[in-house]
Design an enzyme around this catalytic site. Structure first.
Site, short mmCIF file in Angstrom:
data_model
loop_
_atom_site.label_atom_id
_atom_site.label_comp_id
_atom_site.label_asym_id
_atom_site.label_seq_id
_atom_site.Cartn_x
_atom_site.Cartn_y
_atom_site.Cartn_z
N LYS A 277 -11.06 -3.58 0.14
CA LYS A 277 -10.41 -2.59 -0.74
C LYS A 277 -9.09 -2.09 -0.16
O LYS A 277 -8.64 -0.99 -0.47
CB LYS A 277 -11.36 -1.41 -0.97
CG LYS A 277 -12.64 -1.80 -1.72
CD LYS A 277 -13.53 -0.59 -1.95
CE LYS A 277 -14.79 -0.97 -2.71
NZ LYS A 277 -15.68 0.20 -2.94
N PRO B 248 -12.22 0.18 13.90
CA PRO B 248 -12.04 -1.27 13.79
C PRO B 248 -11.46 -1.73 12.46
O PRO B 248 -10.82 -2.78 12.40
CB PRO B 248 -13.46 -1.82 13.99
CG PRO B 248 -14.36 -0.70 13.56
CD PRO B 248 -13.65 0.55 13.98
N VAL B 249 -11.69 -0.94 11.40
CA VAL B 249 -11.16 -1.34 10.08
C VAL B 249 -9.92 -0.52 9.71
O VAL B 249 -9.47 -0.56 8.57
CB VAL B 249 -12.23 -1.27 8.98
CG1 VAL B 249 -13.34 -2.27 9.23
CG2 VAL B 249 -12.80 0.14 8.84
N LYS C 135 -8.93 2.66 9.15
CA LYS C 135 -8.99 3.58 8.00
C LYS C 135 -9.13 2.85 6.67
O LYS C 135 -8.59 3.26 5.65
CB LYS C 135 -7.75 4.48 7.98
CG LYS C 135 -7.63 5.38 9.21
CD LYS C 135 -6.42 6.28 9.13
CE LYS C 135 -6.36 7.21 10.34
NZ LYS C 135 -5.18 8.10 10.32
N TYR D 162 -17.69 18.10 16.33
CA TYR D 162 -17.94 17.67 14.97
C TYR D 162 -18.74 18.72 14.20
O TYR D 162 -19.85 19.10 14.59
CB TYR D 162 -18.69 16.34 14.94
CG TYR D 162 -17.96 15.19 15.59
CD1 TYR D 162 -16.59 15.24 15.86
CD2 TYR D 162 -18.63 14.02 15.95
CE1 TYR D 162 -15.93 14.18 16.45
CE2 TYR D 162 -17.98 12.95 16.54
CZ TYR D 162 -16.63 13.04 16.79
OH TYR D 162 -15.98 11.99 17.40
#
Length: 303
Positions: free
Chosen positions: A208, A199-200, A202, A51
């Site tokens: 939204k 978990p969401v 992207k 990263y």
């Protein structure tokens, strides 16, 4: 925030871990997010040597220099950057792992890593040699425990059978249920914890989601299928919980899952993720509804 034991280790990780990849390199932006994470009771911070070309590890090292023992740092190894070249190559050799850990320790400003993870993995790797490297690092006290970050069932099975991993990090969500049929039961049976990422999906499993929809869809969902399932879920949980809360609680409802790694690019986003983790667990009826309207996707050819 509640904590869970990570596999058979002595590490107790917060149900929400902070995925640090999205922090960037500016302390003025990153440090308030890290401070908020501590205030929310998060003790689990996930990074990787890859990263920001190592700058992410350096950032964490600077922030946690005075309270290192209060937190759990997980980092990863295996993706090798070559000087003067774009991108990276894969190296799971014993020599590379044992050399690279020194670099991560220096950047993190610590003399041990709580959880050291192989950042991927293939069947073509020298798996016995890779495991030997991690075991030697454990014996030397350089790392406390090790795990892998992988979505490949064949690779996961090999490490379950041949190593003492305590965790597997993998992508999993309402829209990506591939681990459920085979991998999650295998890991639960062997007391190896799952740490889920994405978990969401992207941002698709958030209030939204309409801004994220495309004709391309997502994984094995067409654009129309995706829109339909998200609208159905939103309608189901209207006035009860947000789509994000439902998504995160769905992951936490899986018996093998110890923690969810979610990134945050703002303090507000971190608060929302923490609220979702601290919200009420899904009822049996809610869980059954989600499983009914979403696809029980499977891995292709058991990669």
């Amino acid at each position: 925030m509640q904590k869970s034991q990570l596999g058979s280790s002595n590490l107790f990780v917060s149900k929400l871990g902070l995925g640090c990849m999205s922090l960037g390199t500016d302390e003025k932006t990153a440090f308030p997010i890290l401070e908020t994470a501590l205030e929310e009771g998060i003790n689990y911070f996930d990074t990787a040597d890859l990263y920001d070309q190592g700058k992410n590890e350096q950032l964490l090292g600077r922030f946690f220099k005075n309270n290192r023992e209060d937190i759990i740092i997980a980092t990863k190894v295996g993706n090798k950057r070559e000087e003067g070249k774009d991108g990276w190559s894969w190296d799971a050799s014993k020599a590379y792992i044992k050399e690279q850990v020194k670099t991560s320790l220096k950047r993190l400003g610590t003399d041990y890593i709580d959880l050291y993870q192989l950042h991927g993995g293939m069947m073509e790797d020298p798996i016995e040699e890779t495991i030997e490297a991690f075991e030697e690092l454990k014996d030397e006290g350089v790392i406390l425990y090790y795990g892998i970050s992988s979505i490949r069932p064949n690779v996961i099975r090999e490490y379950v059978k041949r190593s003492s991993i305590v965790s597997v990090m993998m992508q999993s969500s309402i829209l990506d249920r591939r681990p459920e049929e085979e991998v999650l039961p295998l890991l639960a049976e062997n007391n190896i914890s799952v740490v889920t990422r994405g978990p969401v999906a992207k941002g698709l499993l958030s209030p939204k989601y309409r801004d994220k929809l495309t004709e391309k869809g997502y994984l094995n969902y067409s654009g129309e299928e995706l829109k339909e399932v998200l609208q159905t879920l939103e309608q189901k949980f209207l006035d009860k919980r947000t789509l994000t809360e439902a998504a995160i609680q769905y992951n936490l409802a899986q018996p093998a899952v110890a923690s969810i790694i979610a990134g945050a690019s703002s303090v507000e986003q971190l608060h929302a993720n923490a609220n979702a983790v601290n919200s009420a667990p899904l009822t049996a009826e809610e869980l059954a509804f989600i499983q009914k309207v979403s696809k029980a996707s499977v891995y292709e050819a058991h990669r």
